[in-house]
Design a protein around this motif. Structure first.
Motif, PDB file in Angstrom:
ATOM      1  N   LEU A  17     -47.833 -14.636 -55.419  1.00  0.00           N
ATOM      2  CA  LEU A  17     -46.395 -14.891 -55.586  1.00  0.00           C
ATOM      3  C   LEU A  17     -45.729 -13.377 -55.543  1.00  0.00           C
ATOM      4  N   LEU A  18     -44.673 -12.793 -55.430  1.00  0.00           N
ATOM      5  CA  LEU A  18     -43.712 -13.894 -54.965  1.00  0.00           C
ATOM      6  C   LEU A  18     -42.513 -13.008 -54.824  1.00  0.00           C
ATOM      7  N   PHE A  19     -42.347 -11.914 -55.314  1.00  0.00           N
ATOM      8  CA  PHE A  19     -41.286 -11.063 -55.283  1.00  0.00           C
ATOM      9  C   PHE A  19     -41.694  -9.673 -54.838  1.00  0.00           C
ATOM     10  N   VAL A  20     -41.384  -9.324 -53.417  1.00  0.00           N
ATOM     11  CA  VAL A  20     -41.823  -8.464 -52.916  1.00  0.00           C
ATOM     12  C   VAL A  20     -41.183  -7.203 -52.612  1.00  0.00           C
ATOM     13  N   ASN A 155     -46.853  -7.185 -41.180  1.00  0.00           N
ATOM     14  CA  ASN A 155     -47.190  -7.809 -39.801  1.00  0.00           C
ATOM     15  C   ASN A 155     -48.808  -7.982 -40.081  1.00  0.00           C
ATOM     16  N   SER A 156     -49.376  -7.470 -40.685  1.00  0.00           N
ATOM     17  CA  SER A 156     -50.973  -7.276 -40.569  1.00  0.00           C
ATOM     18  C   SER A 156     -51.533  -8.575 -41.208  1.00  0.00           C
ATOM     19  N   ALA A 157     -52.581  -9.025 -40.959  1.00  0.00           N
ATOM     20  CA  ALA A 157     -53.274 -10.161 -41.469  1.00  0.00           C
ATOM     21  C   ALA A 157     -54.565  -9.871 -41.331  1.00  0.00           C
ATOM     22  N   GLU A 158     -55.621 -10.112 -42.151  1.00  0.00           N
ATOM     23  CA  GLU A 158     -56.965 -10.129 -41.970  1.00  0.00           C
ATOM     24  C   GLU A 158     -57.467 -11.257 -41.518  1.00  0.00           C
ATOM     25  N   PRO A 159     -58.521 -11.251 -40.719  1.00  0.00           N
ATOM     26  CA  PRO A 159     -59.046 -12.591 -40.326  1.00  0.00           C
ATOM     27  C   PRO A 159     -59.383 -13.827 -41.256  1.00  0.00           C
ATOM     28  N   LEU A 160     -59.897 -13.210 -42.548  1.00  0.00           N
ATOM     29  CA  LEU A 160     -60.152 -14.183 -43.585  1.00  0.00           C
ATOM     30  C   LEU A 160     -58.905 -14.804 -44.095  1.00  0.00           C
ATOM     31  N   ASN A 161     -57.949 -14.019 -44.260  1.00  0.00           N
ATOM     32  CA  ASN A 161     -56.680 -14.429 -44.648  1.00  0.00           C
ATOM     33  C   ASN A 161     -56.283 -15.653 -43.571  1.00  0.00           C
ATOM     34  N   GLU A 162     -56.119 -15.310 -42.377  1.00  0.00           N
ATOM     35  CA  GLU A 162     -55.646 -16.129 -41.289  1.00  0.00           C
ATOM     36  C   GLU A 162     -56.490 -17.381 -41.410  1.00  0.00           C
ATOM     37  N   SER A 196     -47.731 -21.376 -52.848  1.00  0.00           N
ATOM     38  CA  SER A 196     -47.962 -20.143 -53.620  1.00  0.00           C
ATOM     39  C   SER A 196     -49.108 -19.196 -53.250  1.00  0.00           C
ATOM     40  N   MET A 197     -50.347 -20.011 -52.805  1.00  0.00           N
ATOM     41  CA  MET A 197     -51.384 -19.310 -52.544  1.00  0.00           C
ATOM     42  C   MET A 197     -51.248 -18.808 -51.000  1.00  0.00           C
ATOM     43  N   ASN A 198     -50.544 -19.460 -50.294  1.00  0.00           N
ATOM     44  CA  ASN A 198     -50.127 -19.041 -49.026  1.00  0.00           C
ATOM     45  C   ASN A 198     -49.485 -17.740 -48.846  1.00  0.00           C
ATOM     46  N   CYS A 199     -48.860 -17.343 -49.902  1.00  0.00           N
ATOM     47  CA  CYS A 199     -48.186 -16.116 -50.044  1.00  0.00           C
ATOM     48  C   CYS A 199     -49.211 -15.038 -50.197  1.00  0.00           C
ATOM     49  N   THR A 200     -50.343 -15.432 -50.804  1.00  0.00           N
ATOM     50  CA  THR A 200     -51.508 -14.518 -50.383  1.00  0.00           C
ATOM     51  C   THR A 200     -52.157 -14.349 -49.660  1.00  0.00           C
ATOM     52  N   ALA A 201     -52.108 -15.329 -48.584  1.00  0.00           N
ATOM     53  CA  ALA A 201     -52.971 -15.110 -47.448  1.00  0.00           C
ATOM     54  C   ALA A 201     -52.160 -14.823 -46.226  1.00  0.00           C
ATOM     55  N   LYS A 202     -50.814 -14.866 -46.360  1.00  0.00           N
ATOM     56  CA  LYS A 202     -49.826 -14.297 -45.370  1.00  0.00           C
ATOM     57  C   LYS A 202     -49.446 -13.161 -45.572  1.00  0.00           C
ATOM     58  N   ASN A 203     -48.479 -12.569 -44.541  1.00  0.00           N
ATOM     59  CA  ASN A 203     -47.828 -11.254 -44.690  1.00  0.00           C
ATOM     60  C   ASN A 203     -46.651 -11.352 -45.565  1.00  0.00           C
ATOM     61  N   VAL A 204     -46.051 -10.187 -45.857  1.00  0.00           N
ATOM     62  CA  VAL A 204     -44.867 -10.048 -46.722  1.00  0.00           C
ATOM     63  C   VAL A 204     -43.744 -10.616 -46.345  1.00  0.00           C
ATOM     64  N   TYR A 206     -43.688 -13.572 -45.024  1.00  0.00           N
ATOM     65  CA  TYR A 206     -43.885 -15.168 -45.388  1.00  0.00           C
ATOM     66  C   TYR A 206     -43.464 -15.146 -46.629  1.00  0.00           C
ATOM     67  N   VAL A 207     -43.965 -14.096 -47.492  1.00  0.00           N
ATOM     68  CA  VAL A 207     -43.459 -14.401 -48.990  1.00  0.00           C
ATOM     69  C   VAL A 207     -42.107 -14.119 -49.148  1.00  0.00           C
ATOM     70  N   LEU A 208     -41.304 -13.160 -48.289  1.00  0.00           N
ATOM     71  CA  LEU A 208     -39.863 -13.083 -48.833  1.00  0.00           C
ATOM     72  C   LEU A 208     -39.092 -14.621 -48.220  1.00  0.00           C
ATOM     73  N   ALA A 209     -39.732 -15.050 -47.173  1.00  0.00           N
ATOM     74  CA  ALA A 209     -39.104 -16.363 -46.655  1.00  0.00           C
ATOM     75  C   ALA A 209     -39.465 -17.538 -47.464  1.00  0.00           C
ATOM     76  N   ASN A 210     -40.608 -17.661 -48.308  1.00  0.00           N
ATOM     77  CA  ASN A 210     -41.083 -18.848 -48.874  1.00  0.00           C
ATOM     78  C   ASN A 210     -41.438 -18.470 -50.382  1.00  0.00           C
ATOM     79  N   GLY A 211     -41.455 -17.380 -50.793  1.00  0.00           N
ATOM     80  CA  GLY A 211     -42.104 -17.126 -52.234  1.00  0.00           C
ATOM     81  C   GLY A 211     -41.312 -18.097 -53.346  1.00  0.00           C
ATOM     82  N   LEU A 212     -40.076 -18.021 -53.136  1.00  0.00           N
ATOM     83  CA  LEU A 212     -39.197 -18.619 -54.281  1.00  0.00           C
ATOM     84  C   LEU A 212     -39.177 -20.122 -54.142  1.00  0.00           C
ATOM     85  N   LYS A 213     -39.740 -20.780 -52.967  1.00  0.00           N
ATOM     86  CA  LYS A 213     -39.864 -22.050 -52.659  1.00  0.00           C
ATOM     87  C   LYS A 213     -40.945 -22.812 -53.706  1.00  0.00           C
TER      88      LYS A 213
END
Length: 325
Positions: A17-20, A155-162, A196-204, A206-213
């Motif tokens: 989560l969630l506030f970044v 923008n960056s994302a590791e293959p495992l995250n993806e 919530s957990m997708n916020c840990t897998a995606k980039n920042v 995504y977190v800003l757009a979806n975290g508070l949902k």
């Protein structure tokens, strides 16, 4: 190992989560909060509440109009299938050691879900299978890296995250499909957990757009079923895991302990470990090492091989001894 360390540093927009925001210490705390919130999707949250200081008050103890009934008198929206429960227990018990085991548990969970005649329940059970596949793919990472996260790169994302992110996306899609059939408590809480957990897998971004949902959906889950332990946890968790300056350690801990002691809330063993971990983490962040260990030990009473709990106990004891991690 380097990739895993890098991923760990990106992974705690919580547990969650969630506030970044970037750690620009030239800004005041209030200025930093305003800048971050100006780009975030507040999803119905109050900016004033999000910017408020941590006064220790249990603000999210009850969802409005949520009827209280004993869990035994109010069955959950979608019971876990036997295979789905085995998948969850295997993950938290640290019994998934390779992709072959993970795929076997996933396939069994999907097969069991597809035998459910009710389309709503089938979709939620399939979403759970996707969620645990993603969660076990990511395994467990160092929660303490939250203090050192570099949040400037959106923008960056590791293959495992993806890979994990694709399965979280699938879980989210199935929950949204289920909600088109009917508004159910488990659909909302499973959706909140997957986001919530997708916020840990995606980039920042995504977190800003979806975290508070996360909290928005969790509140809907609890309004439909006060006894939904996952929903209750997800309402509170972002305050415990959010990076500075948004974390609210005292009030989130008070709320989580209230959940633990509330007889009207259904808490599965895997819900307990999440709650205990979050309480332990609030103590860890306040450098209260003995109290942190006390709560992480509670997880080992349920799942003796739980990797996250064992990791945090060691880190807490090392910190108390003055060792550098």
């Amino acid at each position: 190992m380097a990739k895993k360390t890098l991923l760990a540093k990106k992974i705690i927009s919580a547990l969650l989560l969630l506030f970044v925001g970037s750690a620009l210490f030239s800004e005041t705390e209030e200025e930093l909060k305003k800048r971050i919130l100006s780009t975030a999707d507040l999803s119905g949250e109050s900016a004033a509440d999000l910017m408020a200081a941590d006064d220790g008050e249990d603000k999210f103890a009850n969802a409005k109009n949520a009827p209280k009934r004993l869990p035994s008198e109010f069955p959950r929206d979608v019971p876990y299938t036997e295979a789905g429960l085995a998948f969850a227990e295997a993950h938290y018990g640290h019994k998934i050691f390779n992709e072959e085991k993970r795929k076997k548990l996933y396939d069994e969970s999907v097969a069991a879900a597809n035998e459910i005649s009710d389309p709503y329940a089938r979709l939620i059970s399939l979403a759970r299978a996707d969620y645990y596949y993603a969660l076990s793919t990511m395994e467990t990472f160092d929660l303490t890296s939250i203090e050192n996260i570099d949040l400037s790169d959106t923008n960056s994302a590791e293959p495992l995250n993806e890979k994990a992110g694709r399965y979280y996306d699938m879980a989210i899609e199935k929950c949204n499909e289920a909600l088109k059939i009917r508004k159910g408590s488990d659909a909302y809480s499973t959706l909140a957990q997957a986001i919530s957990m997708n916020c840990t897998a995606k980039n920042v971004a995504y977190v800003l757009a979806n975290g508070l949902k996360v909290r928005a959906n969790a509140k809907k889950a609890v309004e439909l079923d006060y006894s939904n332990g996952l929903g209750q946890f997800m309402i509170i968790a972002q305050d415990a895991y959010a990076p500075w300056p948004f974390c609210k350690l005292r009030s989130s801990r008070k709320s989580l302990i209230r959940v633990v002691n509330d007889k009207y809330i259904r808490i599965e063993p895997f819900d307990s470990q999440m709650i205990y971990a979050a309480i332990g983490y609030t103590f860890y962040r306040q450098k209260k090492w003995d109290k942190a260990v006390e709560w992480y030990q509670k997880i080992l009473e349920i799942y003796p091989m739980n990797l996250a709990a064992r990791q945090m106990i060691k880190k807490s004891m090392d910190k108390k001894a003055g060792k550098k991690n």
